[in-house]
Design a protein around this motif. Structure first.
Motif, short mmCIF file in Angstrom:
data_model
loop_
_atom_site.label_atom_id
_atom_site.label_comp_id
_atom_site.label_asym_id
_atom_site.label_seq_id
_atom_site.Cartn_x
_atom_site.Cartn_y
_atom_site.Cartn_z
N PHE A 1 -4.85 -5.51 8.01
CA PHE A 1 -4.66 -6.53 6.97
C PHE A 1 -3.17 -6.82 6.80
O PHE A 1 -2.33 -6.02 7.20
N SER B 1 -0.74 -6.14 4.91
CA SER B 1 -0.33 -5.20 3.86
C SER B 1 0.75 -4.28 4.41
O SER B 1 0.76 -3.99 5.62
N LYS C 1 -0.23 3.17 5.21
CA LYS C 1 -1.12 2.28 5.97
C LYS C 1 -2.30 3.08 6.53
O LYS C 1 -2.10 4.08 7.24
N CYS C 2 -3.53 2.67 6.22
CA CYS C 2 -4.71 3.35 6.78
C CYS C 2 -4.76 3.11 8.29
O CYS C 2 -4.29 2.07 8.78
N CYS D 1 0.85 -1.19 0.00
CA CYS D 1 0.00 0.00 0.00
C CYS D 1 0.88 1.23 0.00
O CYS D 1 2.01 1.19 0.48
N ARG E 1 -7.09 7.53 5.04
CA ARG E 1 -7.08 7.16 3.62
C ARG E 1 -6.19 8.15 2.86
O ARG E 1 -6.07 9.32 3.27
N THR F 1 -3.10 -3.19 -2.19
CA THR F 1 -3.49 -2.32 -3.29
C THR F 1 -3.06 -2.94 -4.62
O THR F 1 -1.99 -2.62 -5.15
N TYR G 1 -7.01 2.31 10.40
CA TYR G 1 -7.86 1.27 10.98
C TYR G 1 -7.46 -0.13 10.51
O TYR G 1 -8.09 -1.11 10.88
#
Ligand code: SF4
Length: 405
Positions: A25, A27, A19-20, A16, A141, A71, A22
């Motif tokens: 995952f 990722s 990193k968001c 990604c 985001r 992503t 929340y």
């Protein structure tokens, strides 16, 4: 008891841009430089499966291919095309498979989407999450609401007609009015499919930490329930069919990939940490991307995998497959999972399907549980089968856990 072969392939792309807040995952941010190597490794894994063909995989006929993440648009069209080509060289593939790629606004434009379309994708799942900039910032985001609108516009101009939008509700401090605005605008953009998930505060994520330390208010479950009911009302008035607890679609546009999973059909996951369900075994690949690539490239197992033990796990390891954990799904567990997954669907558990699969009527196996749940108003049942009531949809987890005790 179990179906042979797989119909469903999943490619996991665990990278990604950032990193968001929340997200828990599998990722990683800051690893985009390894993407070319990672894509080649997934091709290698695909070929390894095709050569080994353990269990019943030889009888596979692929009708759905899903690029998820992470992503996956970071792969780019050319690598997606090569992976689809390698899939066709390794497995029998349907003449018109559903090929989905998840996409993040801010990382796609008309040109890149045209490339993906030419590479063979025909369905786009866009992680919009919210059309309110304040909420997008809260979630961490990378995109704004106007970038999300632009991404959806670009997808339509590129000629992609099968578009799904993902939304999240139940955020700390989120107001019902902003959720209504997001929903109404999402509907006005006319996607073929829409998913709406309640936010889960995953332990260890910055968002959960901010709530725990009192920086942000605890999300209110009653408000989240109101938001869910609002989604039901607005989406059904707009002609969407509520085919699964958190998913709505125009008729015929249900997600084939997810339907297969909810119907308990086998699927094969490729890539770091990808999960699979094949021939009554549920297993997952080596989770860390670098470890996953090193293993497939060199054949050298990570230290903890040196003694893989006996049985199918050992067979898989001997064939060079990057499987890390494996669990045999007993008939009892498969029955409970069937109840849980099928009840998520509006059609519910179909009595004939259950009896065909397990050789026993569902009312005989779960008579007591079903009777209790009907009394509580959480499910309804008849000769066709069992399904959640509107109240049961709000309290799904309380229903599902009954079948696992
Ligand atoms: S884009 Fe998706 S996978 Fe990546 S960090 Fe955000 S939520 Fe997680």
């Amino acid at each position: 008891m179990y179906e042979t072969g797989v119909n469903n392939l999943y490619f996991h792309v665990p990278f990604c841009r950032s990193k968001c807040l929340y997200c828990d995952f599998n990722s990683y941010a800051g690893m985009e430089q390894v993407i070319p190597r990672y894509a080649s490794t997934m091709e290698l894994e695909l070929k390894t499966w095709a050569i080994a063909r353990p269990w019943s995989l030889g009888r596979s006929h692929i009708s759905s291919i899903y690029f998820g993440g992470g992503t996956p648009v970071l792969l780019g069209a050319e690598r997606v095309r090569k992976l689809l080509e390698a899939t066709r060289a390794s497995f029998e593939v349907d003449a018109a498979p559903e090929v989905t790629v998840e996409a993040n606004p801010g990382l796609i434009d008309k040109e890149s989407l045209e490339g993906l379309l030419q590479a063979g994708i025909n369905r786009l799942s866009v992680g919009v999450q919210s059309l309110d900039d304040k909420e997008l910032r809260l979630l961490g985001r990378i995109h704004t609401a106007s970038e999300a609108r632009a991404a959806l516009g670009a997808a339509t101009s590129a000629g992609i007609s099968n578009i799904s939008i993902d939304l999240i509700y139940g955020l700390p401090g989120q107001r019902v009015e902003t959720w209504r605005n997001t929903l109404e605008e999402a509907i006005s953009l006319s996607p073929a499919h829409l998913s709406a998930y309640a936010l889960t505060l995953e332990e260890g994520t910055p968002l959960a930490e901010a709530v725990r330390s009192g920086l942000l208010p605890e999300p209110d479950p009653d408000t989240a329930a109101d938001m869910y009911l609002m989604a039901e009302e607005l989406l059904s008035s707009a002609g969407y069919e509520h085919y699964e607890i958190s998913n709505w679609a125009r008729p015929g546009r249900e997600c084939r990939h997810n339907l297969d999973c909810w119907h308990g059909r086998p699927y094969l996951g490729l890539g770091a940490g990808a999960h699979s369900y094949v021939a009554s075994y549920r297993f997952s690949n080596i989770r860390l991307p670098l470890e996953y690539m090193e293993y497939l490239e060199s054949g050298r197992r990570p230290q903890r995998m040196i003694a893989p033990g006996l049985g199918p796990w050992g067979d898989a390891a001997r064939e060079g497959l990057p499987i890390d954990t494996m669990e045999h799904i007993t008939e009892r567990t498969a029955m409970a999972e069937t109840m849980m997954l099928s009840l998520r669907l509006s059609e519910g558990v179909l009595a004939d399907d259950f009896a065909r699969r397990f050789g026993r009527p569902v009312y005989e196996v779960y008579g007591k549980e079903i009777e209790d749940l009907i009394r509580l108003g959480l499910v309804s049942g008849d000769g066709q089968g069992i399904r959640l009531t509107p109240r049961g949809r709000l309290l799904g987890n309380q229903v599902f856990c009954r079948f696992f005790t």
